[in-house]
Design an enzyme around this catalytic site. Structure first.
Site, mmCIF file in Angstrom:
data_model
loop_
_atom_site.group_PDB
_atom_site.id
_atom_site.type_symbol
_atom_site.label_atom_id
_atom_site.label_comp_id
_atom_site.label_asym_id
_atom_site.label_seq_id
_atom_site.Cartn_x
_atom_site.Cartn_y
_atom_site.Cartn_z
ATOM 1 N N ARG A 1 -7.445 -33.277 -9.132
ATOM 2 C CA ARG A 1 -7.443 -32.710 -8.396
ATOM 3 C C ARG A 1 -8.591 -31.044 -7.782
ATOM 4 O O ARG A 1 -9.064 -31.305 -6.639
ATOM 5 C CB ARG A 1 -6.315 -32.205 -8.033
ATOM 6 N N ASP B 1 7.272 -23.902 2.151
ATOM 7 C CA ASP B 1 7.053 -25.246 0.730
ATOM 8 C C ASP B 1 5.748 -23.792 0.433
ATOM 9 O O ASP B 1 4.797 -22.844 1.428
ATOM 10 C CB ASP B 1 5.880 -26.005 1.228
HETATM 11 C C1 LIG Z 1 7.005 -34.159 -4.644
HETATM 12 S S1 LIG Z 1 7.591 -33.123 -2.966
HETATM 13 C C2 LIG Z 1 8.937 -33.005 -2.628
HETATM 14 C C3 LIG Z 1 9.232 -32.813 -0.781
HETATM 15 C C4 LIG Z 1 10.684 -33.014 -0.551
HETATM 16 N N1 LIG Z 1 11.523 -32.051 -1.406
HETATM 17 C C5 LIG Z 1 11.236 -34.041 -0.481
HETATM 18 O O1 LIG Z 1 12.760 -34.207 -1.571
HETATM 19 O O2 LIG Z 1 10.605 -35.080 -0.666
HETATM 20 C C6 LIG Z 1 7.932 -31.325 -3.912
HETATM 21 C C7 LIG Z 1 7.061 -29.819 -3.070
HETATM 22 O O3 LIG Z 1 7.447 -29.037 -3.732
HETATM 23 C C8 LIG Z 1 6.386 -27.492 -2.831
HETATM 24 N N2 LIG Z 1 5.878 -26.554 -4.444
HETATM 25 C C9 LIG Z 1 6.123 -26.868 -5.783
HETATM 26 N N3 LIG Z 1 6.302 -25.536 -6.274
HETATM 27 C C10 LIG Z 1 6.038 -24.847 -4.747
HETATM 28 C C11 LIG Z 1 7.160 -23.410 -5.452
HETATM 29 N N4 LIG Z 1 6.101 -22.476 -6.677
HETATM 30 N N5 LIG Z 1 7.834 -22.679 -4.665
HETATM 31 C C12 LIG Z 1 7.561 -23.574 -3.224
HETATM 32 N N6 LIG Z 1 7.215 -24.332 -2.922
HETATM 33 C C13 LIG Z 1 6.416 -26.074 -4.073
HETATM 34 C C14 LIG Z 1 5.204 -29.044 -3.303
HETATM 35 O O4 LIG Z 1 3.804 -28.060 -2.484
HETATM 36 C C15 LIG Z 1 5.594 -30.319 -2.994
HETATM 37 O O5 LIG Z 1 4.901 -29.934 -1.084
#
Ligand SMILES: C[S@@+](CC[C@H](N)C(=O)[O-])C[C@H]1O[C@@H](n2cnc3c(N)ncnc32)[C@H](O)[C@@H]1O
Length: 289
Positions: A50, A158
């Protein structure tokens, strides 16, 4: 274990960069501090892949230079750094039982209770590229008759600004819609033309329900509860238990007894929060404690 500072990883085709243990560990600390994401040793290859793109984009010659840049000027690099690290896997109607439960139980219960306020507030707190909030919005629209006269708002947040931009554009490749029924595609999406021929755009009636905003779950939450429903799915899996405890304590403060919290398929509040009761598969209800 590699000796500290020894070149420890180089990937085919990118062997001009080496990532030492000390650099990897410092990056892990910074990721944790700024996102809450706890990266294990096993994520070394992922981190390398990444961030090597960032090194190239910035024309840096080594991970050492990149770490120095993070130490010196985190503010300017923070957004790209965190965007690069997050994993954004999602899909429309992922873990479909949650959407079925929302339609068959949660919304009818809210309508039946009719507190007079006639407001429904939902928060999707790791919305990624938008498929999850649009799936929720589809269920809300399909429950329109039941919820006639209700003021409904869905907040989609997000940490990652790049995925949020996709979400708010509401434009998806046809391939992304394979988990959406034909009837729903016909009703809630518009097929593109010209340069967008293989793409679909969500209808305005869905977009109108949603506000997309950047929000880091590790920082202050400029949100106003209470939330009848929170979707917090497939994000806390990346956090350690201590971080999860703090997060759900804050979330519980934004929900009233009876309000609903959905977690991801491998997430649980066991030994994390006693403010919720498990009422279904990864479905929790705020209790009175
Ligand atoms: C694997 S995706 C899950 C997306 C969706 N909730 C689903 O279940 O399909 C995880 C998401 O969490 C977000 N994320 C990670 N750390 C975060 C944080 N500290 N605050 C807000 N979002 C976060 C990432 O950017 C990513 O878009």
């Amino acid at each position: 274990m590699n000796a500290p500072n020894a070149p420890s990883i180089a990937v085919a085709g990118t062997s001009d960069y080496a990532l030492t243990d000390a650099q990897f560990n410092r990056i892990r600390e910074l990721v944790r501090e700024h996102t809450g994401i706890a990266l294990s040793e096993a994520k070394r290859q992922l981190v390398y892949g990444r961030l090597v793109r960032r090194l190239r984009a910035l024309k840096l010659e080594s991970f050492g230079e990149y770490v120095a840049l993070l130490e010196r000027d985190m503010e300017s690099e923070l957004e790209e750094f965190t965007n690069a690290i997050t994993t954004n896997l999602t899909s429309f109607f992922r873990e479909p039982h949650h959407f079925e439960y929302l339609a068959s139980d949660v919304l009818p219960r809210i309508a039946a209770a009719d507190t007079g306020a006639r407001r429904i507030r939902l928060w999707c707190c790791a919305a990624s590229t938008g498929e999850e909030p649009y799936s929720i919005a589809i269920v809300l629209r399909e429950s329109q008759q039941l919820l006639h006269g209700y003021d409904i708002k869905l907040l989609a947040t997000d940490l990652d600004s790049a995925v949020l931009a996709t979400g708010s554009s509401g434009v998806y490749d046809a391939e992304r819609l394979k988990t959406v029924s034909g009837a729903r595609v016909a009703k809630f999406f518009q097929k593109g033309s010209g340069a967008l021929i293989d793409r679909f755009r969500v209808q305005d009636e869905l977009r109108k329900l949603i506000t997309f905003k950047q929000l880091n779950l590790m920082h202050d939450w400029p949100v106003r509860g209470p939330f009848d429903v929170i979707f917090c799915r497939n994000v806390v899996i990346y956090f350690d238990k201590e971080t999860q405890r703090a997060l759900f304590a804050r979330m519980a403060a934004l929900q009233r007894p009876g309000d609903i919290l959905f977690l991801g398929h491998s997430e649980s509040l066991y030994r994390v929060s006693d403010k919720y009761d498990l009422i279904g598969k990864t479905i929790y209800r705020r209790n009175a404690s």
